[in-house]
Scaffold this active site. Structure first.
Site, PDB file in Angstrom:
ATOM      1  N   ASP A   1       0.701   9.766  16.418  1.00  0.00           N
ATOM      2  CA  ASP A   1      -0.643   9.670  16.966  1.00  0.00           C
ATOM      3  C   ASP A   1      -1.570  10.189  15.862  1.00  0.00           C
ATOM      4  O   ASP A   1      -1.130  10.917  14.967  1.00  0.00           O
ATOM      5  CB  ASP A   1      -0.753  10.525  18.234  1.00  0.00           C
ATOM      6  CG  ASP A   1      -2.141  10.516  18.831  1.00  0.00           C
ATOM      7  OD1 ASP A   1      -2.721   9.426  18.965  1.00  0.00           O
ATOM      8  OD2 ASP A   1      -2.647  11.607  19.143  1.00  0.00           O
TER       9      ASP A   1
ATOM     10  N   ASP B   1       0.405  14.391  20.822  1.00  0.00           N
ATOM     11  CA  ASP B   1      -0.119  15.631  21.393  1.00  0.00           C
ATOM     12  C   ASP B   1      -0.586  15.440  22.828  1.00  0.00           C
ATOM     13  O   ASP B   1      -1.255  16.307  23.377  1.00  0.00           O
ATOM     14  CB  ASP B   1      -1.270  16.177  20.539  1.00  0.00           C
ATOM     15  CG  ASP B   1      -2.517  15.310  20.598  1.00  0.00           C
ATOM     16  OD1 ASP B   1      -2.389  14.075  20.730  1.00  0.00           O
ATOM     17  OD2 ASP B   1      -3.628  15.871  20.507  1.00  0.00           O
TER      18      ASP B   1
ATOM     19  N   ARG C   1     -16.808   1.693  23.699  1.00  0.00           N
ATOM     20  CA  ARG C   1     -17.915   2.467  24.261  1.00  0.00           C
ATOM     21  C   ARG C   1     -19.134   2.465  23.346  1.00  0.00           C
ATOM     22  O   ARG C   1     -20.144   3.109  23.650  1.00  0.00           O
ATOM     23  CB  ARG C   1     -17.454   3.901  24.543  1.00  0.00           C
ATOM     24  CG  ARG C   1     -16.393   3.953  25.635  1.00  0.00           C
ATOM     25  CD  ARG C   1     -16.022   5.364  26.022  1.00  0.00           C
ATOM     26  NE  ARG C   1     -15.260   6.020  24.968  1.00  0.00           N
ATOM     27  CZ  ARG C   1     -15.255   7.321  24.755  1.00  0.00           C
ATOM     28  NH1 ARG C   1     -15.977   8.142  25.491  1.00  0.00           N
ATOM     29  NH2 ARG C   1     -14.524   7.841  23.788  1.00  0.00           N
TER      30      ARG C   1
ATOM     31  N   ASP D   1      -5.405  11.476  16.126  1.00  0.00           N
ATOM     32  CA  ASP D   1      -6.250  12.630  16.445  1.00  0.00           C
ATOM     33  C   ASP D   1      -5.427  13.715  17.143  1.00  0.00           C
ATOM     34  O   ASP D   1      -4.832  13.487  18.188  1.00  0.00           O
ATOM     35  CB  ASP D   1      -7.421  12.203  17.339  1.00  0.00           C
ATOM     36  CG  ASP D   1      -8.297  11.137  16.682  1.00  0.00           C
ATOM     37  OD1 ASP D   1      -8.314  11.065  15.442  1.00  0.00           O
ATOM     38  OD2 ASP D   1      -8.947  10.374  17.418  1.00  0.00           O
TER      39      ASP D   1
ATOM     40  N   HIS E   1      -9.845  -0.497  23.283  1.00  0.00           N
ATOM     41  CA  HIS E   1     -10.252  -0.605  24.687  1.00  0.00           C
ATOM     42  C   HIS E   1     -10.398   0.756  25.357  1.00  0.00           C
ATOM     43  O   HIS E   1      -9.868   1.751  24.881  1.00  0.00           O
ATOM     44  CB  HIS E   1      -9.218  -1.439  25.452  1.00  0.00           C
ATOM     45  CG  HIS E   1      -8.920  -2.741  24.801  1.00  0.00           C
ATOM     46  ND1 HIS E   1      -7.703  -3.013  24.183  1.00  0.00           N
ATOM     47  CD2 HIS E   1      -9.678  -3.840  24.616  1.00  0.00           C
ATOM     48  CE1 HIS E   1      -7.729  -4.232  23.683  1.00  0.00           C
ATOM     49  NE2 HIS E   1      -8.922  -4.752  23.927  1.00  0.00           N
TER      50      HIS E   1
ATOM     51  N   GLN F   1      -8.505   4.168  20.370  1.00  0.00           N
ATOM     52  CA  GLN F   1      -9.845   4.305  19.804  1.00  0.00           C
ATOM     53  C   GLN F   1     -10.877   3.657  20.730  1.00  0.00           C
ATOM     54  O   GLN F   1     -11.537   2.679  20.380  1.00  0.00           O
ATOM     55  CB  GLN F   1      -9.882   3.696  18.400  1.00  0.00           C
ATOM     56  CG  GLN F   1      -9.058   4.464  17.386  1.00  0.00           C
ATOM     57  CD  GLN F   1      -9.558   5.882  17.186  1.00  0.00           C
ATOM     58  OE1 GLN F   1     -10.757   6.125  17.095  1.00  0.00           O
ATOM     59  NE2 GLN F   1      -8.631   6.831  17.128  1.00  0.00           N
ATOM     60  N   SER F   2     -11.001   4.220  21.936  1.00  0.00           N
ATOM     61  CA  SER F   2     -11.940   3.668  22.923  1.00  0.00           C
ATOM     62  C   SER F   2     -13.394   3.808  22.502  1.00  0.00           C
ATOM     63  O   SER F   2     -14.277   3.175  23.084  1.00  0.00           O
ATOM     64  CB  SER F   2     -11.731   4.336  24.280  1.00  0.00           C
ATOM     65  OG  SER F   2     -12.089   5.709  24.221  1.00  0.00           O
TER      66      SER F   2
ATOM     67  N   ARG G   1      -3.400   0.166  25.143  1.00  0.00           N
ATOM     68  CA  ARG G   1      -3.883   1.546  25.236  1.00  0.00           C
ATOM     69  C   ARG G   1      -2.794   2.447  25.797  1.00  0.00           C
ATOM     70  O   ARG G   1      -2.284   2.225  26.884  1.00  0.00           O
ATOM     71  CB  ARG G   1      -5.142   1.617  26.098  1.00  0.00           C
ATOM     72  CG  ARG G   1      -5.748   3.008  26.177  1.00  0.00           C
ATOM     73  CD  ARG G   1      -7.116   2.988  26.852  1.00  0.00           C
ATOM     74  NE  ARG G   1      -7.627   4.321  27.041  1.00  0.00           N
ATOM     75  CZ  ARG G   1      -8.136   5.073  26.065  1.00  0.00           C
ATOM     76  NH1 ARG G   1      -8.207   4.614  24.845  1.00  0.00           N
ATOM     77  NH2 ARG G   1      -8.591   6.289  26.311  1.00  0.00           N
TER      78      ARG G   1
END
Length: 182
Positions: free
Chosen positions: A7, A126, A57, A9, A91, A52-53, A100
């Site tokens: 992952d 995480d 957004r 972040d 998304h 990475q929504s 996602r």
């Protein structure tokens, strides 16, 4: 082929309460770049799977995401490592896509691109979503306590069977440690 999927972040870079929206906001966690370099030098292929929504957004553009990932590639390369594949989901939860996390779509994409059976792959994350995606594909889930990791472990009973490490560097230390003869 030995493959590890990370992952982004909270595992490779600092977790922010908002999406990383500019390359300058992408700050690697201590030891993460060196851990990726040690994996690469140890014969492992490294992939990244990241929700990475912020794109859907309107918080960052696809071009900005590519610039962030270019910065990540540059930092990893400078440390002596390599990231072979980056898969991302643009998304948000309401779009109900199959990529996602916790959906396993990104892991399947990585598997297809690298022609590898996911049951032989390690997934380091995480969050509960990361662990659910790994388990849905029969990959080996590994938790780190950085980012949302410790909070995830504190709040989600049922993850006790998943190995947990302080950070990516400590997991890579354990993974690459010489195995004792029996």
């Amino acid at each position: 082929m030995k493959l590890i999927v990370l992952d982004r972040d909270g595992v490779i870079n600092e977790y922010l309460e908002k999406p990383v929206a500019h390359p300058d906001e992408w700050v690697p966690l201590p030891g993460s770049l060196e851990a990726i370099a040690r994996l690469h030098q140890g014969g492992w292929h490294v992939a990244v799977a990241t929700n990475q929504s912020g794109i859907s957004r309107g918080l960052l553009t696809l071009e900005t995401l590519h610039a962030i990932h270019q910065r990540m590639h540059e930092k990893v390369n400078k440390a002596g490592g390599k990231i072979d594949v980056i898969a991302f989901c643009p998304h948000n939860d309401s779009e109900q896509c199959d990529c996602r996390k916790p959906a396993p779509g990104m892991l399947y994409t990585i598997s297809e691109r690298l022609d590898i059976d996911l049951s032989t792959v390690v997934v380091v994350g995480d969050s509960l979503r990361d662990m659910q995606a790994a388990m849905a594909t029969a990959a080996t889930p590994i938790m780190v306590r950085t980012g949302k990791g410790q909070k995830t472990l504190d709040n989600n009973k049922g993850l006790e069977h998943i190995p947990a490490y302080d950070d990516l560097a400590s997991y890579v230390d354990a993974l690459l440690a010489p195995k004792e003869e029996e």
